[in-house]
Design an enzyme around this catalytic site. Structure first.
Site, PDB file in Angstrom:
ATOM      1  N   TYR A 103      23.766   1.758  27.686  1.00 48.37           N
ATOM      2  CA  TYR A 103      23.299   2.584  26.547  1.00 48.37           C
ATOM      3  C   TYR A 103      24.223   3.438  25.908  1.00 48.37           C
ATOM      4  O   TYR A 103      24.746   4.189  26.708  1.00 48.37           O
ATOM      5  CB  TYR A 103      21.679   2.833  26.776  1.00 48.37           C
ATOM      6  CG  TYR A 103      21.251   3.487  25.389  1.00 48.37           C
ATOM      7  CD1 TYR A 103      20.564   2.728  24.529  1.00 48.37           C
ATOM      8  CD2 TYR A 103      21.471   4.777  24.806  1.00 48.37           C
ATOM      9  CE1 TYR A 103      20.146   3.243  23.380  1.00 48.37           C
ATOM     10  CE2 TYR A 103      21.190   5.270  23.751  1.00 48.37           C
ATOM     11  CZ  TYR A 103      20.373   4.398  22.862  1.00 48.37           C
ATOM     12  OH  TYR A 103      19.895   5.059  21.597  1.00 48.37           O
ATOM     13  N   CYS A 104      24.738   3.352  24.954  1.00 49.79           N
ATOM     14  CA  CYS A 104      25.745   4.058  24.436  1.00 49.79           C
ATOM     15  C   CYS A 104      25.189   5.164  23.432  1.00 49.79           C
ATOM     16  O   CYS A 104      24.782   4.766  22.322  1.00 49.79           O
ATOM     17  CB  CYS A 104      27.126   3.303  23.990  1.00 49.79           C
ATOM     18  SG  CYS A 104      28.462   4.090  23.141  1.00 49.79           S
ATOM     19  N   ILE A 105      25.422   6.303  23.695  1.00 50.58           N
ATOM     20  CA  ILE A 105      24.969   7.501  22.851  1.00 50.58           C
ATOM     21  C   ILE A 105      25.793   7.475  21.466  1.00 50.58           C
ATOM     22  O   ILE A 105      25.207   8.091  20.531  1.00 50.58           O
ATOM     23  CB  ILE A 105      24.933   8.838  23.454  1.00 50.58           C
ATOM     24  CG1 ILE A 105      26.342   9.242  24.033  1.00 50.58           C
ATOM     25  CG2 ILE A 105      23.991   8.752  24.783  1.00 50.58           C
ATOM     26  CD1 ILE A 105      26.479  10.703  24.405  1.00 50.58           C
TER      27      ILE A 105
END
Length: 239
Positions: A82-84
């Site tokens: 998951y990439c912020i």
């Protein structure tokens, strides 16, 4: 291209498991295998990613390489992380766009540094020039960013070459040889496709999308695993 690839990574669904999907020949077999999960002595090799898995949170079977994303609240196909920065989970259908975003951002950073070199040198030579100090600070910050981004990009290129996700790369134990590694060219084409022109464009044609999903949801590797396993065991996993 940088902006296009960024928004493509942001808005593209990385891929979800269709309701009712399971890797078995029929529903009756799926029900029997699910019931077998209740037995503690049901053997399985946890290192093998081809094993059948059931997600307790989604209460559904997970395809190979799919993992439950706690932020998105559902299982993601071929989940990487998951990439912020893109506010999205990076997975099967947007991993290509994420890599393109990294490449174009790195190129833009290097171009910015190149454009600022001359005013920075002018500042050090003591020649009066507007913005020389600002250019120096910008080069320092941009250089640090480019170095860190370059290292991150190299890591993902290595994983692409091995057909491995970030989650799989950092698992405590990994089976050898890795069953998804088909050689660099085929691994690259699995993500970017065979059209050299579209390697640079952050979008999938309808046919490319269909092939990617078919390749992920097929049961070929699972059938190979089941035929080679003594018990054809299962595991319940929440990763």
């Amino acid at each position: 291209m940088l902006t296009w690839s960024y928004f493509a990574a942001v808005v593209t669904d990385p891929g979800q498991v269709a309701a009712g999907w399971h890797p078995f020949p029929d529903d009756a077999t799926a029900a029997r295998e699910l019931e077998a999960l209740q037995y503690a002595d049901y053997y399985i090799d946890r290192r093998d990613p081809r094993r059948p898995r059931f997600c307790k949170r989604c209460k559904a079977w997970k395809p190979e390489r799919a993992h439950h994303c706690s932020v998105s609240g559902h299982c993601v196909l071929k989940m990487d992380h998951y990439c912020i920065w893109v506010v999205n989970c990076v997975g099967l259908l947007n991993y290509r766009f994420f890599l393109q975003f990294l490449v174009y951002t790195f190129i833009a950073s290097m171009m910015a540094i190149a454009c600022l070199i001359k005013p920075m040198l002018t500042f050090f030579q003591g020649t009066p020039a507007s913005g020389g100090a600002v250019a120096f600070i910008a080069v320092v910050i941009n250089s640090a960013f480019a170095v860190s981004l370059g290292g991150f990009l190299i890591m993902h290129i290595n994983m692409l070459a091995a057909n491995c996700t970030t989650i799989e790369m950092y698992e405590k134990e990994r089976i050898h040889p890795w069953p998804y590694n088909k050689g660099f060219r085929r691994n690259f084409e699995e993500v970017f496709g065979k059209s050299k022109l579209r390697w640079f464009l952050p979008y999938h044609t309808a046919e490319e999308r269909r092939q990617i999903l078919d390749g992920c949801l097929n049961t070929r590797l699972l059938q190979s695993y089941m035929s080679n396993s003594i018990h054809g065991g299962l595991i319940s996993e929440e990763v």
